[in-house]
Design an enzyme around this catalytic site. Structure first.
Site, PDB file in Angstrom:
ATOM      1  N   PRO A  44      20.046 -10.385 -12.207  1.00 54.61           N
ATOM      2  CA  PRO A  44      19.936 -11.091 -10.931  1.00 54.61           C
ATOM      3  C   PRO A  44      19.704 -12.582 -11.167  1.00 54.61           C
ATOM      4  O   PRO A  44      18.837 -12.964 -11.950  1.00 54.61           O
ATOM      5  CB  PRO A  44      18.728 -10.427 -10.266  1.00 54.61           C
ATOM      6  CG  PRO A  44      18.637  -9.076 -10.898  1.00 54.61           C
ATOM      7  CD  PRO A  44      19.079  -9.278 -12.313  1.00 54.61           C
ATOM      8  N   GLU A  45      20.489 -13.411 -10.502  1.00 58.52           N
ATOM      9  CA  GLU A  45      20.354 -14.851 -10.626  1.00 58.52           C
ATOM     10  C   GLU A  45      19.778 -15.399  -9.325  1.00 58.52           C
ATOM     11  O   GLU A  45      19.341 -14.638  -8.467  1.00 58.52           O
ATOM     12  CB  GLU A  45      21.705 -15.460 -10.991  1.00 58.52           C
ATOM     13  CG  GLU A  45      22.223 -14.923 -12.334  1.00 58.52           C
ATOM     14  CD  GLU A  45      23.546 -15.530 -12.771  1.00 58.52           C
ATOM     15  OE1 GLU A  45      23.991 -16.527 -12.157  1.00 58.52           O
ATOM     16  OE2 GLU A  45      24.139 -15.016 -13.739  1.00 58.52           O
TER      17      GLU A  45
ATOM     18  N   LYS B 138      13.834 -18.210 -10.344  1.00 66.14           N
ATOM     19  CA  LYS B 138      14.179 -16.797 -10.124  1.00 66.14           C
ATOM     20  C   LYS B 138      12.931 -15.929  -9.952  1.00 66.14           C
ATOM     21  O   LYS B 138      12.979 -14.721 -10.151  1.00 66.14           O
ATOM     22  CB  LYS B 138      15.052 -16.290 -11.267  1.00 66.14           C
ATOM     23  CG  LYS B 138      16.435 -16.938 -11.290  1.00 66.14           C
ATOM     24  CD  LYS B 138      17.409 -16.232 -12.191  1.00 66.14           C
ATOM     25  CE  LYS B 138      17.137 -16.485 -13.652  1.00 66.14           C
ATOM     26  NZ  LYS B 138      18.194 -15.906 -14.529  1.00 66.14           N
TER      27      LYS B 138
ATOM     28  N   HIS C 234      12.751   5.252 -12.215  1.00 69.22           N
ATOM     29  CA  HIS C 234      12.571   3.859 -12.622  1.00 69.22           C
ATOM     30  C   HIS C 234      11.839   3.027 -11.573  1.00 69.22           C
ATOM     31  O   HIS C 234      11.882   1.801 -11.617  1.00 69.22           O
ATOM     32  CB  HIS C 234      13.927   3.228 -12.930  1.00 69.22           C
ATOM     33  CG  HIS C 234      14.677   3.939 -14.016  1.00 69.22           C
ATOM     34  ND1 HIS C 234      14.207   4.018 -15.312  1.00 69.22           N
ATOM     35  CD2 HIS C 234      15.855   4.616 -13.991  1.00 69.22           C
ATOM     36  CE1 HIS C 234      15.078   4.700 -16.044  1.00 69.22           C
ATOM     37  NE2 HIS C 234      16.073   5.084 -15.267  1.00 69.22           N
TER      38      HIS C 234
ATOM     39  N   ARG D  72      15.511  -1.170 -17.033  1.00 70.43           N
ATOM     40  CA  ARG D  72      15.334  -1.737 -18.376  1.00 70.43           C
ATOM     41  C   ARG D  72      13.929  -2.280 -18.637  1.00 70.43           C
ATOM     42  O   ARG D  72      13.601  -2.623 -19.772  1.00 70.43           O
ATOM     43  CB  ARG D  72      16.357  -2.847 -18.612  1.00 70.43           C
ATOM     44  CG  ARG D  72      17.807  -2.365 -18.534  1.00 70.43           C
ATOM     45  CD  ARG D  72      18.748  -3.445 -19.016  1.00 70.43           C
ATOM     46  NE  ARG D  72      20.141  -3.099 -18.769  1.00 70.43           N
ATOM     47  CZ  ARG D  72      21.165  -3.847 -19.151  1.00 70.43           C
ATOM     48  NH1 ARG D  72      20.957  -4.983 -19.789  1.00 70.43           N
ATOM     49  NH2 ARG D  72      22.400  -3.465 -18.896  1.00 70.43           N
TER      50      ARG D  72
ATOM     51  N   LYS E 219      23.283 -36.475 -24.640  1.00 73.62           N
ATOM     52  CA  LYS E 219      23.241 -35.036 -24.907  1.00 73.62           C
ATOM     53  C   LYS E 219      24.630 -34.541 -25.346  1.00 73.62           C
ATOM     54  O   LYS E 219      25.607 -34.689 -24.629  1.00 73.62           O
ATOM     55  CB  LYS E 219      22.803 -34.271 -23.646  1.00 73.62           C
ATOM     56  CG  LYS E 219      21.442 -34.683 -23.098  1.00 73.62           C
ATOM     57  CD  LYS E 219      20.325 -34.292 -24.037  1.00 73.62           C
ATOM     58  CE  LYS E 219      18.959 -34.373 -23.347  1.00 73.62           C
ATOM     59  NZ  LYS E 219      18.683 -35.677 -22.709  1.00 73.62           N
TER      60      LYS E 219
ATOM     61  N   ARG F 299      26.113 -16.612 -24.636  1.00 72.98           N
ATOM     62  CA  ARG F 299      26.470 -16.070 -23.321  1.00 72.98           C
ATOM     63  C   ARG F 299      27.989 -16.079 -23.156  1.00 72.98           C
ATOM     64  O   ARG F 299      28.660 -17.058 -23.494  1.00 72.98           O
ATOM     65  CB  ARG F 299      25.836 -16.897 -22.189  1.00 72.98           C
ATOM     66  CG  ARG F 299      24.322 -17.073 -22.299  1.00 72.98           C
ATOM     67  CD  ARG F 299      23.570 -15.748 -22.289  1.00 72.98           C
ATOM     68  NE  ARG F 299      23.750 -15.018 -21.056  1.00 72.98           N
ATOM     69  CZ  ARG F 299      23.030 -15.219 -19.950  1.00 72.98           C
ATOM     70  NH1 ARG F 299      22.084 -16.151 -19.924  1.00 72.98           N
ATOM     71  NH2 ARG F 299      23.239 -14.479 -18.876  1.00 72.98           N
TER      72      ARG F 299
END
Length: 269
Positions: free
Chosen positions: A2-3, A57, A90, A109, A150, A259
């Site tokens: 979830p973002e 988040k 769960h 998880r 950067k 990622r």
């Protein structure tokens, strides 16, 4: 995972059921998720929920004696159910309310978290993080200044919570595609105009995802159990080998910062 949009959708979904309700009890069916569940959370029993906020988040359930800080981790979700609805395998945390409902936290998880913060204090997990992406503090000039010197890939840079919070893997790939910016480009190589364009698309992508109920790829569901529908709007994420919706070339995939990253080598430069 979830973002930010999924967490904001969860906040919006649970707020009408939790606000101004009294927490009758907190039930923990495991002593530990990502971290040990602090005993201080029991202080919230008997308290009225004054506000449900979000930072990055993390969801923040506020009472007069402290706050529960909730992170959904990789596979967590929150649902509002009747208090007598049987708990599943769960279902690790129940927050029982005075209106006969229960806020139930499910996490196969166990990478999520339930933490405690005293009144007026910020938890360490909320320290040293960047601005919210949907606020005026996040704009092209801010990112242009942060980017100077950067060399890190721009996708990795916009996913750094110290720079800006909540731009996760799905929305980083999508925003870069919509901005026509290659995810591997050195951060400092972007012009001020490109940063303004990218920031605008990050905001638009996140806002649209919130309006669509988030993105359900595997585990995420809204507070009422429904999936998020932004997955239908994805243009490149998870579509390696498929045709680019703009030019027809095959969508490419590579790893940046461990990622999976999806892009069109023709449309993005």
């Amino acid at each position: 995972m979830p973002e930010l949009p999924e967490v904001e959708v969860s906040r919006m979904g649970i707020t009408p059921h939790l606000l101004n309700q009294t927490i009758q009890s907190l039930i923990f069916r495991t002593p530990k998720l990502r971290w040990v569940i602090p005993s201080e959370l029991k202080k919230l029993q008997g308290q009225v929920i004054r506000h449900i906020g979000r930072r990055a988040k993390y969801l923040i359930i506020e009472t007069d004696v402290g706050s529960a800080i909730v992170h959904l981790g990789m596979s967590g979700s929150l649902r509002v159910l009747d208090a007598d609805f049987p708990a599943g395998k769960h279902d690790h945390v129940d927050l029982k309310l005075s209106n006969g409902k229960v806020l139930r936290y499910n996490d196969p998880r166990r990478f999520g978290a339930w933490l405690y913060a005293a009144p007026g204090e910020d938890h360490d997990v909320l320290g040293n993080i960047g601005p919210e992406p949907l606020t005026d503090a996040f704009d092209g000039q801010y990112m242009f200044e942060k980017a100077q010197g950067k060399r890190v890939a721009v996708k990795q840079f916009i996913m750094d919570n110290k720079i800006v919070v909540g731009v996760g893997n799905i929305y980083a790939s999508e925003s870069l595609f919509r901005s026509r910016i290659l995810p591997t480009r050195a951060t400092m190589s972007l012009s001020a105009e490109e940063w303004q364009r990218l920031v605008s698309h990050i905001k638009q992508t996140l806002q649209t995802a919130i309006e669509q109920g988030g993105t359900t790829l595997k585990d995420f569901s809204q507070a009422d159990g429904k999936p998020g529908y932004f997955a239908q709007e994805l243009q490149v994420y998870g579509k390696a080998g498929e045709s680019c919706p703009e030019c027809g070339e095959a969508i490419q995939e590579l790893k940046i910062g461990q990622r999976n990253t999806f892009y069109c080598s023709y449309c993005q430069c």
